[in-house]
Enzyme design. Sequence first.
Site, PDB file in Angstrom:
ATOM      1  N   GLU A   1     -71.177   1.431 -34.934  1.00 55.19           N
ATOM      2  CA  GLU A   1     -69.890   1.010 -35.496  1.00 55.19           C
ATOM      3  C   GLU A   1     -68.807   1.629 -34.627  1.00 55.19           C
ATOM      4  O   GLU A   1     -68.751   2.853 -34.494  1.00 55.19           O
ATOM      5  CB  GLU A   1     -69.772   1.486 -36.943  1.00 55.19           C
ATOM      6  CG  GLU A   1     -70.765   0.788 -37.857  1.00 55.19           C
ATOM      7  CD  GLU A   1     -71.033   1.555 -39.151  1.00 55.19           C
ATOM      8  OE1 GLU A   1     -70.377   2.598 -39.376  1.00 55.19           O
ATOM      9  OE2 GLU A   1     -71.892   1.122 -39.922  1.00 55.19           O
TER      10      GLU A   1
ATOM     11  N   ASP B   1     -74.385  -7.938 -46.135  1.00 57.31           N
ATOM     12  CA  ASP B   1     -74.072  -6.551 -46.492  1.00 57.31           C
ATOM     13  C   ASP B   1     -74.272  -6.393 -47.991  1.00 57.31           C
ATOM     14  O   ASP B   1     -73.813  -7.224 -48.782  1.00 57.31           O
ATOM     15  CB  ASP B   1     -72.634  -6.217 -46.083  1.00 57.31           C
ATOM     16  CG  ASP B   1     -72.484  -6.122 -44.569  1.00 57.31           C
ATOM     17  OD1 ASP B   1     -73.447  -5.679 -43.906  1.00 57.31           O
ATOM     18  OD2 ASP B   1     -71.431  -6.526 -44.031  1.00 57.31           O
TER      19      ASP B   1
END
Lengths: 210, 251
Positions: free
Chosen positions: B127, B8
């Site tokens: 998500e 990330d």
Amino acid sequence: MRKISVLNYGCGNLLSIGRSIKQVGYDVEIIENKEEIEKAEFLVLPGVGAFNNAMGLLKKKNLIETIKNYTLVRKKPILGICLGMQLFFSNSKEMGDHEGLNFISGEVVAMKSLSKMKDIKSPQINWNELKVHKDLGKIINKELNNRSFYFVHSYMANLKDNKNLIAFCNYYDLSVPAIVQSDNVFGCQFHPEKSGKNGLKLLENILKNL
Amino acid sequence: MRIIARLDIKNSNLIKSINFEGLKVLGNPNTFAKKYYEEGADELIFMDLVASLYNRNSLHDIIKRASENIFIPFTVGGGIRTIDDALKIFDSGADKIAVNTAAIKNPNLINDLAKRFGSQAIVVSIEAKKQNDMWEAYIESGREHTGINVVNWVKKASDLGAGEILITSVDREGTNKGFDTELLKLITNKTNLPVIASGGFGKLNDIKEAIIDSKVDAIAIADAIHYNKFNIKDIRSEALNLNLQVRKFNQ
């Protein structure tokens, strides 16, 4: 040493292919037009996406006859990767029925349509083991048997003649052609440029010996 | 199964977060990426966590540099809204792109991307967070809810031409508490596409829960490897102990 020419027709991960060819010690050029294909010593045909889109791009750029002449008349080496390999076949059933380059007899079909298993996952996105069917000496031999390579595809070649089959992988109930060959024409369904050290080794063997 | 290292990114740095919040800078993503390649990662995911917030993506240089010496597939996501955005990412060396926010706002984007680049190159990133009895899809790296049920969304994304699903549990992300198997099972029951589980890996037994019990195809691991809690080899050995089909790395 040979210079390797990678054809840019708007379809494929050129950066990674170019970089992997350099990594195994060859000069590489990205080419785009007829004249460059005519001068090439070793042509790489990359490809991702849909069959019809790729053939359409080759047609639009007026490259099909030049590639056929390079391959069939002048018998120069050509390597197709993934969709690039699929373009070598007679035709494809991907979204309709589309004519290919016809260097190797057979058609490209959806794995889902060939498999009898309902739960088959498609695309195959997988490191799968190569099963060597035919020993080609320096290019590919039993040493690569059971080594893992990176596959990402929903369609596969259905060969008319098994003499063109060099290696395959097992996926659900299917035996998927992984490497095909006919004289100077060599194709990989998987991505040697994305298959770590084994992929680079195979790529080097192909560039050196085809 | 595939073992995927997830990186990330924020402002060109590798970061770590818990539930996508409290970002902490860990260092240069290329250094970590190279290490995971050498340890045998099967694939890398680069995700720009703030890209869609600021309408930009800082990953081009990172993945171009990674393409220099890493020869495994890359999936790249964060802030991809158009065919042009995707094209730039592919030209930088990506093999697959991941879309979330833009796909939720305009589902037909999935179809357009699949037509142009092929389904196999399009990962739909979901998500998910449980709200009452429903698993809800979130966007903007877990910041905004959408009211969309992930079970319906995964079906729709599959029908629109997605090639793979990346499912991240917002509640488990960065916690090392294990994958959310309830969520994973819901997803794998609903699609025949390959599914990557993300968020929560913390112990070797989590592999069995994800791959065997929940039938996902790949696991994405982030801070458990960034902090050297495990390395890729440990994970591959455990997969081999479980008789899972994995890449044979040391041959």
